[in-house]
Design an enzyme around this catalytic site. Structure first.
Site, mmCIF file in Angstrom:
data_model
loop_
_atom_site.group_PDB
_atom_site.id
_atom_site.type_symbol
_atom_site.label_atom_id
_atom_site.label_comp_id
_atom_site.label_asym_id
_atom_site.label_seq_id
_atom_site.Cartn_x
_atom_site.Cartn_y
_atom_site.Cartn_z
ATOM 1 N N LYS A 21 -13.920 -5.441 8.651
ATOM 2 C CA LYS A 21 -14.441 -4.450 7.696
ATOM 3 C C LYS A 21 -15.953 -4.317 7.829
ATOM 4 C CE LYS A 21 -10.726 -5.248 4.340
ATOM 5 N NZ LYS A 21 -10.282 -6.150 3.273
ATOM 6 N N GLY A 78 0.032 -9.482 -3.972
ATOM 7 C CA GLY A 78 -0.028 -8.424 -2.946
ATOM 8 C C GLY A 78 -1.417 -8.210 -2.377
ATOM 9 N N VAL A 120 -11.637 -0.248 4.237
ATOM 10 C CA VAL A 120 -12.742 -1.114 3.791
ATOM 11 C C VAL A 120 -12.885 -1.019 2.275
ATOM 12 C CG1 VAL A 120 -15.221 -1.574 3.942
ATOM 13 C CG2 VAL A 120 -13.996 -0.744 5.959
ATOM 14 N N GLY A 133 -4.897 -4.573 -3.446
ATOM 15 C CA GLY A 133 -3.892 -4.292 -4.484
ATOM 16 C C GLY A 133 -3.310 -2.902 -4.300
ATOM 17 N N VAL A 185 0.835 -1.214 0.000
ATOM 18 C CA VAL A 185 0.000 0.000 0.000
ATOM 19 C C VAL A 185 0.868 1.261 0.000
ATOM 20 C CG1 VAL A 185 -1.921 1.190 1.106
ATOM 21 C CG2 VAL A 185 -1.785 -1.295 1.242
ATOM 22 N N GLU A 242 -10.552 5.633 4.654
ATOM 23 C CA GLU A 242 -11.287 5.112 3.487
ATOM 24 C C GLU A 242 -10.714 3.778 3.005
ATOM 25 O OE1 GLU A 242 -14.150 6.636 1.670
ATOM 26 O OE2 GLU A 242 -14.047 4.494 1.278
ATOM 27 N N LYS A 245 -7.603 -1.674 9.081
ATOM 28 C CA LYS A 245 -8.925 -2.139 9.542
ATOM 29 C C LYS A 245 -8.861 -2.827 10.887
ATOM 30 C CE LYS A 245 -6.810 -4.794 6.479
ATOM 31 N NZ LYS A 245 -6.717 -5.280 5.155
HETATM 32 N N1 HSE Z 1 -5.952 -8.665 2.581
HETATM 33 C C1 HSE Z 1 -6.959 -7.713 2.242
HETATM 34 C C2 HSE Z 1 -7.883 -8.345 1.220
HETATM 35 C C3 HSE Z 1 -6.329 -6.476 1.690
HETATM 36 O O1 HSE Z 1 -7.516 -9.382 0.648
HETATM 37 O O2 HSE Z 1 -8.987 -7.852 1.006
HETATM 38 C C4 HSE Z 1 -7.254 -5.318 1.532
HETATM 39 O O3 HSE Z 1 -7.803 -4.909 2.749
#
Ligand code: HSE
Length: 402
Positions: A194, A176, A121, A291, A11, A118, A94
């Site tokens: 989330k 990723g 989630v 991602g 990120v 933001e 989160k």
């Molecule tokens: N590991 C989380 C997913 C990353 O796969 O949704 C994004 O929050």
């Protein structure tokens, strides 16, 4: 605006790229980036801004701390330090929001600075801002959603390409999408956190993630995928919550969804959030849920809100913890798979207890039945009878939602 970034992983790198791609439009200066080990980032941009010392970040006159380390420690300490020092915070965390959202929002209010999240989630989907700002003229009574990119990717690859669970997880990690510890993804914790954040904002009551019913995808196998295809369904890890008479019911679990349903159209790392408001009706938000660049885009949008002085209040986190029911009392259908079992006896119990049923498979070493009942309680009761009588050793249950 001067920012300090904590963490330079997926990120963090995504955010840096989005900032650079928009350099001509907005003036955001990266002052410092905190990493654990500089040598791991030798080939990255802004190597000269890297530090391993958190004080270097705080002692450089930053306006905003962007926390992208994830997890509870040391993120909690750093964010509290920022808010107490009247530095705005943007985070994608989160875990932290779901666990400590109440005290962090209180601290930000007390110090008159913003905490924005933001990206916590739905990855790149702008969903919290619409929920907080654009839907203020609504009472929201339900949410259903796919909130984890990794598990949606795994389930899609198992269904569409017959990939094994392990291979699909490996791909999700390489791309990723997965958390540092993918247990959070596959056991459903990430989606539950989330959903609790979304539900807290939507129902203006604090919904604590550990109060939800929770089931991950680790038991889903190739045979489940076969049955799903036979039933004209897909399998999705779905978060659902409902607010009724001051009580929230909420769950995260793998379910069968009909191929015609909107959820079935959301594959791979994509997420969807469907909310129901009394004025607007049903509203869906779809996009990449995980991602690098997608999540970077969401973090960037929070930075612009701070830069442009747009901040809405998010006091729902400071409300008292609302009661959460784990089961919704709706009519429901479920796929039941019994292994090592006495088939005739089980079918007899099902016949007695259920409204209706269809046998999908009784040839192999297992019995698979689709049952239709007045509620999940009814299904659970008949499973208790079957287990008590010793008719089976184990059973897998997969609800179907419409
Ligand atoms: N590991 C989380 C997913 C990353 O796969 O949704 C994004 O929050």
């Amino acid at each position: 605006m001067r920012i300090g970034i904590l963490g330079y992983g997926t990120v963090g790198s995504g955010l840096v790229d989005v900032i650079d791609n928009n350099k001509s439009k907005r003036d955001i200066e990266i002052v410092k980036i905190l990493v654990k080990d500089k040598s791991k980032h030798k080939d990255k941009k802004y190597f000269d801004k890297l530090t391993t010392n958190i004080d270097d970040v705080f002692n450089n006159n930053i306006d905003v701390l962007v926390e992208l380390i994830g997890g509870l420690n040391p993120s909690l300490e750093y964010i509290k330090r920022a808010l107490s020092s009247k530095i705005h915070v943007v985070t994608a965390n989160k875990d932290l929001l779901a666990e400590h959202g109440n005290e962090l929002v209180e601290l930000s209010n007390k110090n008159n600075v913003n905490i924005k999240f933001e990206a916590s989630v739905g990855g790149g989907i702008p969903v919290l801002k619409p929920l907080i700002e654009s839907l203020e003229g609504n009472s929201i009574d339900s949410i259903y959603a796919i909130l984890n990119g990794t598990t949606n990717f795994i389930l899609s690859k198992m269904y569409n390409e017959s990939l094994s669970y392990d291979d699909a997880l490996k791909q999700a990690q390489i791309l990723g999408f997965a958390e540092a510890n993918p247990d959070s993804d596959v056991l459903g914790y990430d989606a539950a956190r989330k959903l609790s954040i979304l539900s807290t904002l939507a129902y203006n009551n604090r919904v604590y993630w550990k109060d939800l019913y929770l089931e991950g995808i680790t038991d889903i196998d190739a045979k489940d995928m076969e049955y799903a295809k036979q039933l004209n369904c897909k399998i999705k890890l779905v978060g659902q919550s409902r607010y009724e008479d001051d009580v929230v019911s909420a769950s995260v679990r793998p379910v069968l969804v009909g191929n015609e349903s909107i959820l079935a159209m959301v594959d791979n790392e994509f997420n969807i959030v469907v909310v129901n408001g009394d004025s607007v009706g049903e509203l869906s938000f779809v996009g990449k849920g995980a991602g690098k660049l997608a999540t970077g885009s969401a973090v960037y949008s929070d930075l612009l809100d701070i830069l442009d002085n747009r901040s809405a209040s998010i006091n729902s986190f400071t409300k008292s913890r609302v009661k959460v029911n784990k089961i919704v009392k709706n009519k429901c259908s479920a796929l039941l798979r019994f292994k090592d079992c006495q088939k005739d006896e089980i079918i007899h119990v099902i016949k007695e207890c259920m409204q209706n049923y269809d046998i999908l498979n009784d040839d192999d070493d297992e019995l698979a039945i689709m049952v239709h009942a007045n509620s999940e309680y009814e299904i659970n009761n008949s499973l208790c009878v079957i287990k008590d009588k010793g008719y089976c050793v184990g059973v897998n249950k997969l609800l179907k939602i419409s």
